[in-house]
Design an enzyme around this catalytic site. Structure first.
Site: not given
Length: 698
Positions: A353, A408, A435, A456, A459, A506
């Site tokens: 990160d 995103e 996503s 993908h 959660n 989604n």
């Protein structure tokens, strides 16, 4: 099955008594006798990696028991010759498609007769149990006089997860052997317990190691083993008035987890024990009828279908995973949890990160997760050792798979790819967890776009089993194959999808959540909206789900999909933007539509006049999901209608007892669904227009 358990069992040589000669008269069993005159019956179902009880296995078992009755050995040991475990339960294939309880009751009656015959043998009988001992397998063990568990064995009755209750005498035998409150709880939840817990309950008489099996068997047969005897409490709790009181408490508990109209099995089991718990013969007889009636319910048939969908999706993964080292970029909620899950599954993981804080947070969450799912402290330590913080991002150079999970934003992702692509080793796969951004847009800046795939995850990663494996026009088929095998290797279910906005899940969930916002705009109470979805059988209503996911994410996905599909989607209310702008993002900020305390939504009714959910409300929320699923099939985004249902169940928790959105539409009738959608479109707008795919839907 957990690969770690398999590894341990693979190393272990099972103590199977004297070596059987090659000329066994049986297909699924081997019968030998040792120097003490003890018969060893080894169960080894032909052509299968695990033992299951099918009609032909039970018929042969009966023949074996008849031979034992005439031979009268000193004692009998029943053992599995499969490394995977004792018996994994009934052969579920034989349950599919049952529509008439009569024949089901006849065949279960035949199986009962075999188990009764085992229980009636006039010699000492011992079950020696390693690995998994589930359902019908545990019922075979319960019919033996004593049970010896090898350390690490697991016991349970998973039938309730298939919409059934145990059907081979388990309810009658188990509630008389151990405290019926604990016996019933195990049967009502489908949970498994380990050998030590089984010993403390009195389900097994001893726990031992493989090397001590012969001595333990001798002790059991010659009466030296102190057997677990049911105490006074067991008899007391099985008395009529006590059963009535306890049964009503059990019903109240069951109702919290699963409503009776959707899940009849737990209630049928409670009735069975309440009515007949004092009379074993009556309970055994009533159990056959009860089991047969449950077998033909839509709930059981749909849950059995889901059981096979999971298998089918596992097979899609294929085998031969070549990925050993995963490098995850982005240690936020998703990236951190993907990294933790991969480390939990035995892979080496480097986690990168821009800043050290998110990495530290991810490692802490990983430590909490491992503590919950691992029983040994050493396993937790090993898993944490495999999860390596990597602030400099050097892990890219050796990784077989790189998973990008940064926010995103197209430019941000492209910038990340520009930095890492030159460092990737040949043959490594670059995967994005996006996503909302089509892969066609992401691949434009790549030197080798063929190695980009989408992975993908959903959660929470540790609970939802689905991973959408996304391809684009230029994907390398070999790399897609490797990505599928990787998903299978980390104990997840892959859904191959072609890149298109929102992929499948989604795109199907967004109208569900946005329609709920439109209903709020119409001044329908949020509790009534959530109640409508829960009444249908969804695990949580769309408003609570939006809070869970995060209103900022809902808004971003909604905007992206509306830019593509326009008025096929419900409009996004202006007040949703204001809420997000004010930082009311749902669970993560403590306030969204609900106030969140300790990770739970406060669902106290705001007004006393909460409306009852209407069938129209349910249709408005639920039918658009089926409509999108049909559209995705028609557009070729997904190939197989069965896996569409599996994906919605394993990726969103879509009411499993309905068998998925397409199965629900099939049961309701495609004509009925299309005409209901047309009526909704006239009343509420074009977003409900039925997709052209309904005309050819079977």
């Amino acid at each position: 099955m957990d690969s770690k358990i398999m590894d341990v069992l693979g190393d272990r040589v099972l103590e199977l008594g004297p070596k059987p000669d090659a000329s066994s008269p049986y297909r699924h069993f081997k019968l030998t006798r040792d120097a003490d005159g003890i018969a060893w019956l080894l169960f080894d179902r032909e052509g299968a990696s695990a033992n299951t009880l099918s009609a032909d296995v039970m018929a042969e078992f009966d023949t074996v028991l008849a031979a034992l009755e005439s031979q009268r050995p000193t004692g009998l040991v029943i053992r599995s010759a499969k490394p995977s475990g004792f018996i994994a339960g009934a052969d579920v294939n034989e349950f599919r498609g049952a529509t008439d309880p009569g024949p089901v009751e006849t065949s279960i009656g035949r199986a009962h007769a075999v188990i009764d015959r085992l229980e009636g043998l006039k010699i000492p009988t011992v079950a020696v149990i390693h690995g998994f001992c589930l359902g019908g397998g545990l019922e075979v063990a319960l019919a033996c006089q004593s049970r010896i568990a090898i350390d690490g064995a697991r016991f349970g009755f998973p039938e309730v997860l298939l919409g059934l209750h145990p059907g081979l005498g388990g309810p009658a035998r188990f509630t008389r052997l151990v405290n019926p409150m604990q016996a019933m709880t195990l049967m009502l939840t489908g949970k498994t317990i380990d050998a030590r817990k089984a010993r403390s309950l009195g389900l097994v008489d001893a726990v031992t190691q493989e090397r001590h099996v012969r001595n333990a068997v001798k002790d059991a047969v010659f009466g030296r083993l102190k057997r677990a005897r049911p105490g006074v409490l067991v008899a007391l709790l099985n008395l009529g008035p006590v059963r009535g009181f306890l049964a009503s408490r059990m019903r109240a508990e069951a109702a919290k987890a699963a409503p009776q109209e959707h899940y009849p099995a737990p209630y049928a089991l409670i009735d069975l024990w309440e009515k007949h718990g004092g009379d074993k013969a009556a309970m055994l007889a009533a159990e056959k009828t009860s089991f047969a009636h449950l077998m033909v319910t839509p709930t059981a048939q749909n849950l059995i279908r889901v059981f096979f969908l999971r298998d089918q999706m596992k097979k899609t993964a294929g085998s031969g995973n070549s990925i050993r080292h995963v490098h995850v970029i982005g240690a936020g909620a998703m990236g951190g949890d993907i990294a933790a899950w991969c480390a939990n599954q035995g892979l080496r993981v480097t986690l990168a990160d821009m800043k050290p804080e998110p990495i530290a947070g991810a490692i802490k969450r990983a430590s909490d997760l491992f503590g919950k799912i691992m029983r040994q402290r050493t396993d937790v330590r090993d898993a944490l050792d495999r999860l390596v913080p990597d602030l400099d991002g050097e892990g890219v150079r050796n990784a077989d798979l790189i998973i990008e999970a940064v926010p995103e934003k197209l430019e941000l992702k492209q910038k990340v790819y520009a930095g890492l692509e030159p460092k990737m080793k040949a043959g490594a796969i670059l995967a994005t967890n996006t996503s909302s951004i089509p892969l066609q847009d992401l691949r434009t800046t790549l030197a080798k776009p063929e190695r980009l795939v989408g992975l993908h995850f959903f959660n929470p990663v540790s609970r939802l089993q689905l991973v959408e494996v996304v391809s684009h026009d230029g994907s390398d088929p070999q790399m897609l194959k490797e990505a599928l095998a990787f998903v299978g290797a980390i104990d997840r279910l892959p859904l191959p999808v072609r890149s298109s906005p929102g992929f499948l899940v989604n795109r199907a969930l967004t109208p569900y959540m946005l329609e709920a916002m439109v209903m709020l705009d119409e001044k329908i109470d949020k509790l009534a909206i959530d109640a409508a979805a829960e009444k249908f059988g969804m695990p949580m209503g769309p408003i609570e789900l939006a809070d869970q996911v995060g209103l900022d994410i809902c808004l971003a996905v909604g905007d992206m999909l509306r830019s593509k599909f326009g008025d096929l989607l419900p409009p996004t209310p202006a007040w949703l933007r204001d809420k997000v702008a004010k930082g009311e993002l749902g669970r993560k900020s403590g306030k969204g539509f609900y106030i969140w305390k300790d990770g739970k939504a406060d669902r106290a009714p705001g007004s006393s006049s909460t409306m009852e959910p209407t069938p129209e409300m349910i249709d408005r929320l639920i039918l658009p999901m089926s409509n999108v699923c049909v559209a995705c099939l028609r557009e070729g985004i997904v190939d197989n209608p069965d896996t569409v249902d599996g994906a919605m169940i394993f990726g969103t928790g879509y009411a499993p007892f309905r068998g998925g959105p397409l199965n629900y539409a099939r049961a309701r009738g495609a004509e009925n669904v299309a005409s209901t959608l047309r009526a909704l479109a006239q009343k509420f707008g074009d977003r409900f227009t039925p997709d052209a795919g309904w005309d050819s839907f079977k």
